[in-house]
Structure formats: structure tokens, C-alpha cells
Scaffold this active site. Structure first.
Site, mmCIF file in Angstrom:
data_model
loop_
_atom_site.group_PDB
_atom_site.id
_atom_site.type_symbol
_atom_site.label_atom_id
_atom_site.label_comp_id
_atom_site.label_asym_id
_atom_site.label_seq_id
_atom_site.Cartn_x
_atom_site.Cartn_y
_atom_site.Cartn_z
ATOM 1 N N THR A 135 44.907 39.047 60.449
ATOM 2 C CA THR A 135 45.751 38.309 61.387
ATOM 3 C C THR A 135 46.234 36.992 60.779
ATOM 4 O OG1 THR A 135 44.689 39.283 63.329
ATOM 5 C CG2 THR A 135 45.821 37.182 63.642
ATOM 6 N N THR A 160 49.558 42.583 63.711
ATOM 7 C CA THR A 160 48.881 42.515 62.414
ATOM 8 C C THR A 160 48.423 43.901 61.988
ATOM 9 O OG1 THR A 160 48.119 40.248 62.716
ATOM 10 C CG2 THR A 160 46.832 41.629 61.217
ATOM 11 N N SER A 167 30.185 33.848 16.015
ATOM 12 C CA SER A 167 28.902 33.177 16.225
ATOM 13 C C SER A 167 28.996 31.704 15.900
ATOM 14 C CB SER A 167 27.823 33.827 15.347
ATOM 15 O OG SER A 167 26.599 33.118 15.437
#
Length: 474
Positions: A103, A143, A320
Site C-alpha cells: 500500500t 494496491t 594476499s
């Protein structure tokens, strides 16, 4: 009155709305109530465009039926067109995850469209006596039919983008399959040596898997094309003209260019989320196979010296902070993680669809959120995998050749000629002595060198072949 705000009211009372805002009081309350994910409706432009498309179609249908004055219709349509062209998307400020079955999103759309239309008519924002968000922009709607219809339209757009990304990735694998077609390697089952194949054949399987999933996603999209616009609150069509659904559909098809259809039973369509469950399942299938493919790529490129090392993934970044020179398979890894998210999203859709009660499912907002995230990340993942990994993969021919020459599995190709029992003995001796199958066969004089060369030819090892009566059977 403070010029920086305007006063609007709803059933809960009056509120000050920011003067520059195109949204109104209903959106303001929803914005305050649902500070959940930090992801607003505007984060998914296709949903905003879909909402504007539905509102435009509704206005045109109501005007045709003589229910909405042409001046109001023209203003609403003009505002919707601007939104569909990309303006005012920042005014869709409601969190994607919300209570109320959507809604708040519908109200947000009504208010933004209304206030922009008011401006186009020469009025100020908030002067709802001239054009009202609910009475006019939301005319003959709820809605419960606007929101799911918009989700389906937005999903159609998302499907199209994902299909294009998958086809792009499929083409990248297809090109590598051709490039690597001449490179013989050992295949593996259960991570153990199996029988020979080509690296091209290995990459062609990824191409085929994507092609299959493209077909499945295309099939699933057909169900999404069925909408419930005209159902209004629960599917009975209350407050809508008898011809409204048909006219609104016709307008919506023209606006979107999609082959939409009205569900035959609007009461059923308003409460059922089965199409979303099926679509989510297809997305999960795509994710599963993409992740498996990335697992393979990581394994085949492992090492580079202490692993399989059969292929090289393009180096994308340092691997790394402590081990100099290390490079990790970061692109396949990120696609793996996208897949894990899609698995979770599918479970969310499943629970949300099951959670519906009686004539409505109140949990379509989380269904939409889960689906849109899956689509967005899968689409980005396919493009990233193609451009930043697959296209740059190279092979290590020496390593491939070594794996073939040292493989015990090569003896399988000799089964039809020397028999299973002799082949088993050859495999055991080759493994125990650390030598290769070729040398053991020649030492035992089970085959001549010419016969062995013929049996181990590239073409013989990687495709079916009709054998005559084997020596072992005489």
C-alpha cells in the site's frame, strides 16, 4: 506558514510535508514507519516505471469510459510519461520492505504523479481539490491489483536483461569451446581420473547449461505476463467499471510493449503467488549451475603449481596482504556468493508465498525485494564473469598433455580391444610401478605399437566408435 513545508492530512491527522517533495502525507508516514533495509523503491527503476505505466493505463481507461475528465487524464498521463522517462524517481522514497501488502508503494506513486500533474495544470503541490491522489490517480484501482501488476511488469524487464546477460556469457563460453577444441585432457569423475576429453568439450558443457537455463527462464516468463489489473480489492472488481479491466489491459500492453493478459479468475489471481515461486525456482536453478561452473573454474585453475593448473584465469588483483605474488580466483568467487544469496532469496519467496491468507498475500513486498535482488545480482554476475574471467582464460597445453600421458584412466579406451580383466591388470601395474599405461601394454605385448597409436588417437578417445571383435574374445 513555513514555506519550506506544506500541511497535508490523512485519517491520523495533519502532518508537515517538505515543501519540495512530490510525495505526500501517506508516503511520509511510510518513510518513517519502514526504516528497514535502506533500499527504497527508487533503487529499482523498472518498478518505478512499471508503477507509472499502470497509473497511465488506468487513467486512459477511465477517461475512455467517461469517468475521468480529459483535462485530469491528460495531466496524469503527462506526469506518468515523465516518470517513465526517468524523472522524479528520487521521490519514490518508501523502503522496498514494508507492511501493508505494498500500500505504501502505491500511495507513493499516487502522490508523486498527482503533485507533478498538479504542477502541469498550473497548481501547487498539495492542492488536491483540483486533482486528488486517491480519487483520480487511483481511480478504479487498489494496491491489491496495482502493486502485483507493477511487480510483474518490472519482473518482465528484469527477465529480459538477465536473458541478455546469460546469452552474453553463453557466447563467451562458446568461443572458448572452439578455441580449446584441439586440446586433449583427462576427464574426472568424483575428482578421480576418468577418461580423455578435450578442454573444448569441457567448456562446451557450460555453454549448453546456460542455453538450457535461458530456455527455462523464457518459459517461466510466460506466467508472469498474466496480471490481475481490474481486480481492485479482492478480485471482485468493486469500484471499477465492467469494461475497465479490458480497456486498462489494452492501454497497458500499448504502453509497455509486453504481451500481457488478464487472469481468467481475478479472485484467484489476487491471492496466488505461484508464478513468483516458479520463477524464483528457475533463478535458483540458474544460480546452482553458475556456481557449479565457477567451482570447476577454480578447481581447474588451482595451483598454479600445486593444483590442477590446467587453465589460467586472468589475474584481476593481488590475492594476499601477506603472500607476495599470490593471485586468487576472485571473479568466480563473487559469482559463487551471488548464487548463495539467490538460494536464500528463493527460500524467502517460498515462505512469503505460503504465508498468504484468504483473499490476499500481504507479503508481496518481500517477494519483490528477493526477486529483484536475485535478478540484479545474477545479471551483473553473468556480465562480470564473461568480461573479467571467461574471455581471458588461457590453457596450459603442457599440463594437459602430462595429465593424459600419466593417467591410469587411459586404459578404459583399450577395454574393447584387450578386455576388462587385462585392462584392470594393466592399470594396477601402471599405478604400482609409477609408469604409464602405454608402456605396460607394449611391454606385455597386448597390442602392437601401431594398434596402440590407433586406439589412442585424439578422435578415438573423445567420441563414440564402433569396434570390431576384440582380441580378448578370440
Amino acid at each position: 506558514m513555513n514555506k519550506d513545508v506544506r500541511i497535508e492530512h490523512d485519517l491520523l491527522g495533519e502532518r508537515e510535508v517538505p515543501g519540495e517533495a512530490y510525495y505526500g502525507v501517506h508516503t511520509l508516514r511510510a518513510k518513517e514507519n519502514f526504516q528497514i533495509s535502506g533500499t527504497t523503491v527508487s533503487a529499482y527503476p523498472e518498478l518505478v516505471i512499471a508503477l507509472a505505466s499502470v497509473k497511465q493505463a488506468a487513467a486512459e481507461a477511465n477517461a475512455e469510459l467517461g469517468l475521468l475528465p480529459s483535462t485530469l487524464c491528460d495531466a496524469i498521463v503527462a506526469a506518468c510519461r515523465e516518470i517513465r522517462d526517468g524523472t522524479l524517481h528520487d521521490q519514490f522514497v518508501v523502503d522496498l520492505i514494508q507492511g501493508g501488502a505494498g500500500t505504501s508503494t502505491n500511495m507513493n506513486a499516487n502522490e508523486v504523479i498527482c503533485n507533478r500533474a498538479l504542477e502541469l495544470m498550473g497548481h501547487r503541490r498539495g492542492e488536491y481539490e483540483y486533482l486528488h491522489p486517491n480519487e483520480h490517480v487511483n481511480m478504479a484501482q487498489s494496491t491489491n491489483d496495482v502493486y502485483p501488476t507493477a511487480i510483474r511488469i518490472a519482473t518482465c524487464y528484469a527477465i529480459d536483461r538477465l536473458l541478455k546477460a546469460m546469452e552474453y556469457l553463453r557466447a563467451a563460453f562458446a568461443a572458448k569451446a572452439v578455441e580449446f577444441g584441439h586440446l586433449l585432457k583427462i576427464g574426472r569423475t568424483q575428482l578421480q581420473d576418468a577418461v580423455p576429453m578435450t578442454l573444448g568439450q569441457e567448456f562446451s558443457t557450460y555453454e549448453v547449461m546456460l542455453g538450457e537455463d535461458i530456455a527455462r527462464l523464457t518459459e517461466a516468463s510466460a506466467l508472469i505476463m498474466e496480471i490481475n489489473l481490474g481486480a481492485t480489492a479482492i478480485g471482485t472488481g468493486i469500484t471499477a467499471h465492467p469494461e475497465y479491466a479490458e480497456r486498462a489491459l489494452k492501454a497497458l500492453v500499448k504502453i509497455t510493449g509486453l504481451e500481457l493478459s488478464t487472469a481468467p479468475n481475478l479472485i484467484e489471481a489476487t491471492q496466488d503467488c505461484g508464478a513468483f515461486v516458479q520463477l524464483s525456482g528457475v533463478l535458483k536453478r540458474i544460480a546452482v549451475k553458475l556456481s557449479k561452473t565457477c567451482n570447476d573454474l577454480r578447481l581447474l585453475s588451482s595451483g598454479p603449481r600445486s593444483g590442477f593448473g590446467e587453465i589460467n584465469l586472468p589475474p584481476m588483483q593481488a590475492g594476499s596482504s601477506i603472500m607476495p605474488g599470490k593471485v586468487n580466483p576472485v571473479i568466480p568467487e563473487v559469482v559463487n556468493q551471488i548464487a548463495f544469496e539467490v538460494f536464500g532469496n528463493d527460500l524467502t519467496v517460498t515462505f512469503a508465498a505460503e504465508g498468504g491468507q484468504l483473499q490476499l498475500n500481504a507479503f508481496e513486498p518481500i517477494i519483490a525485494c528477493a526477486l529483484f535482488r536475485s535478478f540484479k545480482h545474477l545479471t551483473s554476475g553473468c556480465m562480470t564473469l564473461a568480461d573479467r574471467c571467461i574471455k581471458g582464460i588461457t590453457a596450459n597445453p603442457d599440463r594437459l598433455r602430462e595429465s593424459i600421458e600419466r593417467s591410469i584412466g587411459l586404459v578404459t579406451a583399450l577395454n574393447p580391444i584387450i578386455g576388462y580383466q587385462a585392462a584392470t591388470s594393466v592399470a594396477a601395474e601402471a599405478y604400482a610401478s609409477g609408469t604409464n599405461v602405454r608402456d605396460v601394454v607394449l611391454q606385455r605385448k597386448l597390442m602392437t605399437e601401431e594398434e596402440l597409436e590407433e586406439a589412442l588417437r585424439h578422435e578415438v578417445l573423445t567420441q563414440p566408435r564402433a569396434y570390431g571383435k576384440g582380441r580378448h574374445a578370440s
